[in-house]
Scaffold this active site. Sequence first.
Site, PDB file in Angstrom:
ATOM      1  N   LYS A  45       0.850  -1.196   0.000  1.00  0.00           N
ATOM      2  CA  LYS A  45       0.000   0.000   0.000  1.00  0.00           C
ATOM      3  C   LYS A  45       0.886   1.246   0.000  1.00  0.00           C
ATOM      4  O   LYS A  45       1.561   1.540   0.990  1.00  0.00           O
ATOM      5  CB  LYS A  45      -0.878   0.043   1.267  1.00  0.00           C
ATOM      6  N   GLU A 102      11.352  16.392  14.938  1.00  0.00           N
ATOM      7  CA  GLU A 102      11.761  16.057  13.573  1.00  0.00           C
ATOM      8  C   GLU A 102      11.005  16.988  12.631  1.00  0.00           C
ATOM      9  O   GLU A 102       9.776  16.909  12.532  1.00  0.00           O
ATOM     10  CB  GLU A 102      11.398  14.601  13.240  1.00  0.00           C
TER      11      GLU A 102
HETATM   12  P1  NAD Z   1       2.830   8.280   8.063  1.00  0.00           P
HETATM   13  O1  NAD Z   1       3.136   7.473   9.299  1.00  0.00           O
HETATM   14  O2  NAD Z   1       1.828   9.342   8.144  1.00  0.00           O
HETATM   15  O3  NAD Z   1       2.343   7.317   6.890  1.00  0.00           O
HETATM   16  C1  NAD Z   1       3.103   6.216   6.430  1.00  0.00           C
HETATM   17  C2  NAD Z   1       2.170   5.203   5.800  1.00  0.00           C
HETATM   18  O4  NAD Z   1       1.307   4.667   6.805  1.00  0.00           O
HETATM   19  C3  NAD Z   1       1.249   5.754   4.717  1.00  0.00           C
HETATM   20  O5  NAD Z   1       1.133   4.782   3.689  1.00  0.00           O
HETATM   21  C4  NAD Z   1      -0.073   5.930   5.451  1.00  0.00           C
HETATM   22  O6  NAD Z   1      -1.208   5.861   4.607  1.00  0.00           O
HETATM   23  C5  NAD Z   1      -0.056   4.739   6.399  1.00  0.00           C
HETATM   24  N1  NAD Z   1      -0.874   4.877   7.609  1.00  0.00           N
HETATM   25  C6  NAD Z   1      -1.425   5.997   8.137  1.00  0.00           C
HETATM   26  N2  NAD Z   1      -2.063   5.701   9.298  1.00  0.00           N
HETATM   27  C7  NAD Z   1      -1.894   4.367   9.490  1.00  0.00           C
HETATM   28  C8  NAD Z   1      -2.281   3.473  10.536  1.00  0.00           C
HETATM   29  N3  NAD Z   1      -2.968   3.880  11.610  1.00  0.00           N
HETATM   30  N4  NAD Z   1      -1.920   2.176  10.431  1.00  0.00           N
HETATM   31  C9  NAD Z   1      -1.194   1.733   9.369  1.00  0.00           C
HETATM   32  N5  NAD Z   1      -0.798   2.535   8.370  1.00  0.00           N
HETATM   33  C10 NAD Z   1      -1.125   3.836   8.428  1.00  0.00           C
HETATM   34  O7  NAD Z   1       4.258   8.794   7.570  1.00  0.00           O
HETATM   35  P2  NAD Z   1       4.549   9.776   6.356  1.00  0.00           P
HETATM   36  O8  NAD Z   1       4.129  11.143   6.766  1.00  0.00           O
HETATM   37  O9  NAD Z   1       4.018   9.163   5.101  1.00  0.00           O
HETATM   38  O10 NAD Z   1       6.151   9.687   6.298  1.00  0.00           O
HETATM   39  C11 NAD Z   1       6.999  10.539   7.008  1.00  0.00           C
HETATM   40  C12 NAD Z   1       7.639   9.833   8.185  1.00  0.00           C
HETATM   41  O11 NAD Z   1       8.247   8.618   7.735  1.00  0.00           O
HETATM   42  C13 NAD Z   1       8.761  10.633   8.816  1.00  0.00           C
HETATM   43  O12 NAD Z   1       8.660  10.563  10.223  1.00  0.00           O
HETATM   44  C14 NAD Z   1      10.035   9.911   8.360  1.00  0.00           C
HETATM   45  O13 NAD Z   1      11.143  10.095   9.191  1.00  0.00           O
HETATM   46  C15 NAD Z   1       9.557   8.504   8.299  1.00  0.00           C
HETATM   47  N6  NAD Z   1      10.393   7.694   7.416  1.00  0.00           N
HETATM   48  C16 NAD Z   1      11.206   6.747   7.962  1.00  0.00           C
HETATM   49  C17 NAD Z   1      12.048   6.001   7.142  1.00  0.00           C
HETATM   50  C18 NAD Z   1      12.968   4.948   7.723  1.00  0.00           C
HETATM   51  O14 NAD Z   1      13.494   4.133   6.969  1.00  0.00           O
HETATM   52  N7  NAD Z   1      13.197   4.921   9.024  1.00  0.00           N
HETATM   53  C19 NAD Z   1      12.051   6.214   5.773  1.00  0.00           C
HETATM   54  C20 NAD Z   1      11.202   7.195   5.252  1.00  0.00           C
HETATM   55  C21 NAD Z   1      10.361   7.925   6.088  1.00  0.00           C
END
Ligand code: NAD
Length: 477
Positions: A171, A375
């Site tokens: 997804k 962050e």
């Molecule tokens: P997010 O947590 O909002 O969303 C990530 C994914 O999770 C999306 O596909 C979203 O639709 C889904 N999602 C949303 N709510 C959910 C739930 N309750 N249960 C399961 N899935 C759910 O994150 P974002 O804003 O898309 O990404 C930014 C964040 O990701 C930043 O904090 C960044 O540091 C982190 N990140 C980490 C890595 C790593 O490898 N550690 C890599 C890239 C980004």
Amino acid sequence: MNFDRDYKMLIGGALVDTADALEVANPATGKPFATCPKAGGEHLDQAVAAAQAAFPAWKATPIDERRALLKQAGDLIMANADALASLFTREQGRPTELAKQEIFGAGFWFHSTAALDLPVDVTEDNDQRRVEVHHDPLGVVAGIVPWNFPVLLASWKIAPALLTGNTIVIKPSPFTPLCTLKIGELVADLFPKGVINIITGGDELGPMMTAHKGFAKVSFTGSTATGIKVMQSAAADLKRITLELGGNDAAIVMPDVNPDKVVPQLFTGAFSNSAQICVANKRLYVHDEIYDKVRDGLIELIETAALGDGSEQGTEFGPVQNKLQYDRVMALMADAKAEGLALHHGKDGPNEDGYFVPLTLVDNPPEDSRVVQEEAFGPILPMMRFSDLDEVIERANATEYGLAGAVWSADLEKAQEIAARMETGTVWINQNLQSTPFTPLAGHKKSGFGAENGIYGLREFTQPKSVFIPKSTDSVC
Ligand code: NAD
């Protein structure tokens, strides 16, 4: 294939549309430019059922055949890099040349992961018995991906899950679903039906996946707040999880470096992808002796950087990817201004509708200010002075995160001593933003759980199975 339209999900080898549609906006204009399917529970059930049906035969497929298919998938992605990169820019915002690097990166990851091996371990081998540890696939994997590296991070899940014999439902983020859907279309006829499924929908689809009993494993990349929810939800039926989460990475710059050489590298480490990188340099600690020179050098680069629509020639930095993130970064900026902190901004964006944030440096804010503690995940970089090494290591570690960090020094031994004291899953010495398909990326503290990439990453998609084999049948015959 037309990359500008007809975005469909991949379920059980078929391209599938839905009655409901999800709008996708271009962050450079703030305007929707495409729609794609919006899956409901029934589509999720279909995708899981297709992946479950495909699992036994895929698991039994010789690993060399699985390897060959993954390599072909990498070839297909790279062969379509131009079209994918142009679509990538429209949905994600990043300048097209840099977007292309991500597409090639994903192809490279498919190839490199396909070359990895997780051989049977032998823990005992004597006259009486041989004990082997096999690595069985888990079943159906849920891969949940964020918007900052939507294609590369999907490849980090698909390739190892499939190599180890699992099937997968991916997804993408609702903000960046389109390239992943087109990659699904590219590989639809390559893999057996149901081995790889791609579904798109709103954020509500994520919790539906983590609660779905058909998944054996959730591989999640995203924010720490969502990662905690994923872990809670997966706990109900003890699904295996890998969580790659947020970070607030520190770089420590020692006084023995040449500022002229280091400044451009610090700039790239902090602002690439408009600072929307989990492992970006998000707190910069620079020794007092060279602080002013490094700050002035960074300000010069910030002031000349070309911020704009990523599809325009010459753009170096695109907009922030979505409105929510834009509002978060602008709130941090407003807070820093209200605190009276010294801000140095780069150029404004080309219009008011896109999510443009000028590259910004915050000059020596107090350690407890929001811009240091949170962050940002956007182009606002706090830069702080230090003079005492023990004290700065303590400041670098004083965070709930532990994703990556960097040390800059002409003394490699000293730098390694500092690296050893940093509480992060990765430390770079005189470099940054490096990751390879052979090296684990694993967050310490609230930056994650488990690892991606390399043998460590493969293990996350398998169950160790110990088999005790006697050397004779005397005990039973
Ligand atoms: P997010 O947590 O909002 O969303 C990530 C994914 O999770 C999306 O596909 C979203 O639709 C889904 N999602 C949303 N709510 C959910 C739930 N309750 N249960 C399961 N899935 C759910 O994150 P974002 O804003 O898309 O990404 C930014 C964040 O990701 C930043 O904090 C960044 O540091 C982190 N990140 C980490 C890595 C790593 O490898 N550690 C890599 C890239 C980004």
